[in-house]
Design a protein around this motif. Sequence first.
Motif, PDB file in Angstrom:
ATOM      1  N   GLN A 222      -7.814  11.604 -42.904  1.00 37.61           N
ATOM      2  CA  GLN A 222      -8.108  10.637 -41.849  1.00 37.61           C
ATOM      3  C   GLN A 222      -7.460  11.034 -40.523  1.00 37.61           C
ATOM      4  O   GLN A 222      -8.049  10.860 -39.450  1.00 37.61           O
ATOM      5  N   ILE A 223      -6.253  11.566 -40.590  1.00 33.41           N
ATOM      6  CA  ILE A 223      -5.570  12.016 -39.371  1.00 33.41           C
ATOM      7  C   ILE A 223      -6.297  13.207 -38.753  1.00 33.41           C
ATOM      8  O   ILE A 223      -6.448  13.293 -37.525  1.00 33.41           O
ATOM      9  N   ALA A 224      -6.762  14.131 -39.598  1.00 34.04           N
ATOM     10  CA  ALA A 224      -7.508  15.283 -39.088  1.00 34.04           C
ATOM     11  C   ALA A 224      -8.793  14.828 -38.398  1.00 34.04           C
ATOM     12  O   ALA A 224      -9.165  15.353 -37.338  1.00 34.04           O
ATOM     13  N   TYR A 225      -9.459  13.841 -38.980  1.00 33.93           N
ATOM     14  CA  TYR A 225     -10.679  13.323 -38.367  1.00 33.93           C
ATOM     15  C   TYR A 225     -10.369  12.604 -37.056  1.00 33.93           C
ATOM     16  O   TYR A 225     -11.094  12.753 -36.060  1.00 33.93           O
ATOM     17  N   THR A 226      -9.278  11.851 -37.044  1.00 27.68           N
ATOM     18  CA  THR A 226      -8.868  11.164 -35.817  1.00 27.68           C
ATOM     19  C   THR A 226      -8.571  12.159 -34.702  1.00 27.68           C
ATOM     20  O   THR A 226      -8.874  11.914 -33.536  1.00 27.68           O
ATOM     21  N   ASN A 227      -7.982  13.286 -35.066  1.00 24.54           N
ATOM     22  CA  ASN A 227      -7.674  14.304 -34.063  1.00 24.54           C
ATOM     23  C   ASN A 227      -8.950  14.855 -33.424  1.00 24.54           C
ATOM     24  O   ASN A 227      -8.967  15.194 -32.233  1.00 24.54           O
ATOM     25  N   LEU A 228     -10.030  14.941 -34.212  1.00 18.97           N
ATOM     26  CA  LEU A 228     -11.316  15.357 -33.646  1.00 18.97           C
ATOM     27  C   LEU A 228     -11.797  14.346 -32.603  1.00 18.97           C
ATOM     28  O   LEU A 228     -12.331  14.722 -31.550  1.00 18.97           O
ATOM     29  N   ILE A 229     -11.615  13.062 -32.904  1.00 16.38           N
ATOM     30  CA  ILE A 229     -12.015  12.012 -31.959  1.00 16.38           C
ATOM     31  C   ILE A 229     -11.227  12.142 -30.657  1.00 16.38           C
ATOM     32  O   ILE A 229     -11.797  12.131 -29.558  1.00 16.38           O
ATOM     33  N   VAL A 230      -9.918  12.269 -30.774  1.00 18.49           N
ATOM     34  CA  VAL A 230      -9.058  12.362 -29.586  1.00 18.49           C
ATOM     35  C   VAL A 230      -9.357  13.640 -28.805  1.00 18.49           C
ATOM     36  O   VAL A 230      -9.369  13.646 -27.562  1.00 18.49           O
ATOM     37  N   SER A 231      -9.620  14.736 -29.503  1.00 23.52           N
ATOM     38  CA  SER A 231      -9.957  15.994 -28.837  1.00 23.52           C
ATOM     39  C   SER A 231     -11.242  15.851 -28.031  1.00 23.52           C
ATOM     40  O   SER A 231     -11.360  16.390 -26.923  1.00 23.52           O
TER      41      SER A 231
ATOM     42  N   HIS B 156      -7.804   2.044 -29.141  1.00 20.24           N
ATOM     43  CA  HIS B 156      -7.633   3.045 -30.204  1.00 20.24           C
ATOM     44  C   HIS B 156      -6.379   2.769 -31.025  1.00 20.24           C
ATOM     45  O   HIS B 156      -6.415   2.821 -32.276  1.00 20.24           O
ATOM     46  N   PHE B 157      -5.287   2.448 -30.348  1.00 20.21           N
ATOM     47  CA  PHE B 157      -4.010   2.318 -31.052  1.00 20.21           C
ATOM     48  C   PHE B 157      -3.811   0.964 -31.717  1.00 20.21           C
ATOM     49  O   PHE B 157      -2.718   0.657 -32.207  1.00 20.21           O
ATOM     50  N   ARG B 158      -4.843   0.170 -31.780  1.00 11.07           N
ATOM     51  CA  ARG B 158      -4.759  -1.038 -32.579  1.00 11.07           C
ATOM     52  C   ARG B 158      -4.819  -0.697 -34.065  1.00 11.07           C
ATOM     53  O   ARG B 158      -4.385  -1.482 -34.902  1.00 11.07           O
ATOM     54  N   GLY B 159      -5.379   0.463 -34.400  1.00 14.30           N
ATOM     55  CA  GLY B 159      -5.595   0.835 -35.788  1.00 14.30           C
ATOM     56  C   GLY B 159      -4.430   1.585 -36.411  1.00 14.30           C
ATOM     57  O   GLY B 159      -3.665   2.273 -35.734  1.00 14.30           O
ATOM     58  N   GLU B 160      -4.317   1.477 -37.711  1.00 11.05           N
ATOM     59  CA  GLU B 160      -3.235   2.098 -38.466  1.00 11.05           C
ATOM     60  C   GLU B 160      -3.299   3.623 -38.411  1.00 11.05           C
ATOM     61  O   GLU B 160      -2.285   4.286 -38.140  1.00 11.05           O
ATOM     62  N   ILE B 161      -4.453   4.193 -38.667  1.00  8.08           N
ATOM     63  CA  ILE B 161      -4.575   5.652 -38.712  1.00  8.08           C
ATOM     64  C   ILE B 161      -4.384   6.257 -37.330  1.00  8.08           C
ATOM     65  O   ILE B 161      -3.817   7.348 -37.185  1.00  8.08           O
ATOM     66  N   ALA B 162      -4.832   5.558 -36.302  1.00  9.50           N
ATOM     67  CA  ALA B 162      -4.642   6.053 -34.940  1.00  9.50           C
ATOM     68  C   ALA B 162      -3.160   6.231 -34.634  1.00  9.50           C
ATOM     69  O   ALA B 162      -2.746   7.241 -34.039  1.00  9.50           O
TER      70      ALA B 162
ATOM     71  N   LYS C 286      -0.745   6.601 -36.918  1.00  6.19           N
ATOM     72  CA  LYS C 286      -0.229   7.671 -37.758  1.00  6.19           C
ATOM     73  C   LYS C 286      -0.537   9.037 -37.160  1.00  6.19           C
ATOM     74  O   LYS C 286       0.286   9.957 -37.189  1.00  6.19           O
ATOM     75  N   HIS C 287      -1.738   9.149 -36.603  1.00  5.25           N
ATOM     76  CA  HIS C 287      -2.129  10.423 -35.982  1.00  5.25           C
ATOM     77  C   HIS C 287      -1.213  10.783 -34.827  1.00  5.25           C
ATOM     78  O   HIS C 287      -0.713  11.906 -34.724  1.00  5.25           O
ATOM     79  N   TRP C 288      -0.956   9.819 -33.937  1.00  5.97           N
ATOM     80  CA  TRP C 288      -0.139  10.130 -32.757  1.00  5.97           C
ATOM     81  C   TRP C 288       1.331  10.263 -33.128  1.00  5.97           C
ATOM     82  O   TRP C 288       2.064  11.032 -32.505  1.00  5.97           O
ATOM     83  N   GLU C 289       1.779   9.534 -34.151  1.00  2.54           N
ATOM     84  CA  GLU C 289       3.148   9.693 -34.626  1.00  2.54           C
ATOM     85  C   GLU C 289       3.367  11.115 -35.142  1.00  2.54           C
ATOM     86  O   GLU C 289       4.418  11.721 -34.920  1.00  2.54           O
TER      87      GLU C 289
END
Length: 210
Positions: free
Chosen positions: A118-127, A150-156, A158-161
């Motif tokens: 999920q974090i890898a997929y989120t990184n694609l979104i942010v990229s 975006h940062f309302r979500g849990e995985i978002a 985790k990705h930025w952390e």
Amino acid sequence: MSQSLTEHRIIFKWTATVLAAVAVLVGAPLLLGRLTPAGTNWERLSDISQTYGTPLSIAALAGVAVSLVYQSRQTAVTYAEAQRASHRQLVIMAIDDPELMVCWEPFTVPVTALDAKQIAYTNLIVSNWSADYRLKRFNDAALRVRCETHFRGEIARKHWENGGADWRRFAEAIGTPRLRRFVSAMDTAYAAAVASGPPRLSSSYFAPPE
């Protein structure tokens, strides 16, 4: 796609303008030669043509310069999109095959295999957002809104952390002001979201089936 079509229309418009100006410059002497009656004061006509010819020449050169700038920018955009497509394919391969996930850099904070996907997929979104912002496809106000939601979500979060520090180091290494502004906006929105309270858990995104 719409952005690319718009840029192509602009290039076509400037190219047509330049060609028209060149045609005028080249064809004017021939036309004058045919239409001017005998006994015309050619020296005076020469002075007049020089008076008007110089601005037209400058305008034509300016049109050529603008056309070349747009073509250069379009080439850079095409190259960047090809690079993103290549990166996206590599990430998707790792998402589809978790054994490939360990070929990427390790996570800063321990995560589960599902979190990693999920974090890898989120990184694609942010990229993708980063690329659009750097190409000025949306402005600072739109970026702030996007980051805040975006940062309302849990995985978002985790990705930025896990990856926020890497994004900052990369932005500083690249030295592109607009990329640094993008990362700064993400940092600000992330900090504000954390201060506002816990995120919405991914398990609560959808209502249970009836």
